[in-house]
Design a protein around this motif. Structure first.
Motif, mmCIF file in Angstrom:
data_model
loop_
_atom_site.group_PDB
_atom_site.id
_atom_site.type_symbol
_atom_site.label_atom_id
_atom_site.label_comp_id
_atom_site.label_asym_id
_atom_site.label_seq_id
_atom_site.Cartn_x
_atom_site.Cartn_y
_atom_site.Cartn_z
ATOM 1 N N GLU A 37 -46.476 7.215 30.856
ATOM 2 C CA GLU A 37 -45.037 6.966 30.906
ATOM 3 C C GLU A 37 -44.360 8.127 31.600
ATOM 4 N N THR A 38 -43.343 7.809 32.399
ATOM 5 C CA THR A 38 -42.584 8.840 33.071
ATOM 6 C C THR A 38 -41.133 8.406 33.223
ATOM 7 N N ASN A 39 -40.257 9.389 33.233
ATOM 8 C CA ASN A 39 -38.841 9.130 33.445
ATOM 9 C C ASN A 39 -38.617 9.113 34.951
ATOM 10 N N ILE A 40 -37.951 8.087 35.478
ATOM 11 C CA ILE A 40 -37.735 8.000 36.922
ATOM 12 C C ILE A 40 -36.452 8.711 37.352
ATOM 13 N N ARG A 41 -35.815 9.406 36.423
ATOM 14 C CA ARG A 41 -34.602 10.189 36.683
ATOM 15 C C ARG A 41 -33.440 9.332 37.173
ATOM 16 N N LYS A 42 -33.373 8.132 36.645
ATOM 17 C CA LYS A 42 -32.243 7.235 36.891
ATOM 18 C C LYS A 42 -31.712 6.827 35.528
ATOM 19 N N SER A 43 -30.441 6.427 35.474
ATOM 20 C CA SER A 43 -29.859 6.010 34.199
ATOM 21 C C SER A 43 -28.926 4.832 34.424
ATOM 22 N N ILE A 44 -28.664 4.115 33.329
ATOM 23 C CA ILE A 44 -27.805 2.936 33.373
ATOM 24 C C ILE A 44 -27.212 2.719 31.990
ATOM 25 N N GLU A 45 -26.095 2.033 31.944
ATOM 26 C CA GLU A 45 -25.509 1.679 30.651
ATOM 27 C C GLU A 45 -26.417 0.655 29.974
ATOM 28 N N PRO A 46 -26.672 0.811 28.680
ATOM 29 C CA PRO A 46 -27.587 -0.106 27.986
ATOM 30 C C PRO A 46 -27.166 -1.577 28.050
ATOM 31 N N VAL A 47 -25.874 -1.862 28.078
ATOM 32 C CA VAL A 47 -25.434 -3.260 28.131
ATOM 33 C C VAL A 47 -25.692 -3.887 29.503
ATOM 34 N N SER A 48 -25.924 -3.061 30.525
ATOM 35 C CA SER A 48 -26.171 -3.564 31.875
ATOM 36 C C SER A 48 -27.646 -3.803 32.166
ATOM 37 N N TRP A 49 -28.518 -3.496 31.225
ATOM 38 C CA TRP A 49 -29.962 -3.623 31.449
ATOM 39 C C TRP A 49 -30.457 -4.992 31.003
ATOM 40 N N ASN A 50 -31.216 -5.666 31.865
ATOM 41 C CA ASN A 50 -31.827 -6.951 31.542
ATOM 42 C C ASN A 50 -33.274 -6.694 31.137
ATOM 43 N N LEU A 51 -33.561 -6.809 29.868
ATOM 44 C CA LEU A 51 -34.881 -6.492 29.330
ATOM 45 C C LEU A 51 -35.955 -7.429 29.873
ATOM 46 N N ALA A 52 -35.648 -8.715 29.984
ATOM 47 C CA ALA A 52 -36.641 -9.685 30.431
ATOM 48 C C ALA A 52 -37.040 -9.477 31.894
ATOM 49 N N LYS A 53 -36.071 -9.149 32.735
ATOM 50 C CA LYS A 53 -36.345 -8.982 34.163
ATOM 51 C C LYS A 53 -36.635 -7.543 34.559
ATOM 52 N N GLU A 54 -36.473 -6.610 33.623
ATOM 53 C CA GLU A 54 -36.720 -5.186 33.839
ATOM 54 C C GLU A 54 -35.893 -4.653 35.008
ATOM 55 N N CYS A 55 -34.601 -4.991 35.009
ATOM 56 C CA CYS A 55 -33.700 -4.512 36.055
ATOM 57 C C CYS A 55 -32.264 -4.558 35.547
ATOM 58 N N ALA A 56 -31.351 -4.067 36.379
ATOM 59 C CA ALA A 56 -29.932 -4.065 36.021
ATOM 60 C C ALA A 56 -29.322 -5.433 36.289
ATOM 61 N N ARG A 57 -28.347 -5.838 35.455
ATOM 62 C CA ARG A 57 -27.699 -7.134 35.599
ATOM 63 C C ARG A 57 -26.518 -7.130 36.538
ATOM 64 N N CYS A 58 -25.769 -6.065 36.528
ATOM 65 C CA CYS A 58 -24.493 -6.020 37.241
ATOM 66 C C CYS A 58 -24.702 -5.986 38.753
ATOM 67 N N LYS A 59 -23.616 -6.238 39.461
ATOM 68 C CA LYS A 59 -23.647 -6.207 40.918
ATOM 69 C C LYS A 59 -22.954 -4.962 41.477
#
Length: 86
Positions: A37-59
């Motif tokens: 496991e490694t941190n990719i040094r990126k961050s996002i708001e937890p409500v914007s994360w799509n767990l199923a698709k493993e990506c951000a939801r917002c545009k």
């Protein structure tokens, strides 16, 4: 050496939020049951994360850049995995 299984997973750490309220994005690589496991040094708001698709939801610009980074990383790792061992 024969490689049988390979998986790349992107996830956020909701339990350890940053000072600005965002969660760190992490990457887990699994090869034949061995995980790293490694941190990719990126961050996002937890409500914007799509767990199923493993990506951000917002545009938003930040979300789009994060999604592009994740996709490029996934492609690079799969290329490395599929290269023949010399």
């Amino acid at each position: 050496m024969r490689r049988d299984s390979f998986n790349v997973l992107f996830f956020i750490k909701k339990t350890k939020l940053l000072k600005n309220g965002e969660a760190s994005v992490c990457m887990r690589i699994t090869v034949n049951g061995a995980r790293v496991e490694t941190n990719i040094r990126k961050s996002i708001e937890p409500v914007s994360w799509n767990l199923a698709k493993e990506c951000a939801r917002c545009k938003s610009r930040k979300s789009t850049e994060l999604n592009n980074y994740i996709e490029e990383s996934r492609i690079k790792l799969h290329r490395i995995y599929t290269q023949p061992i010399i």
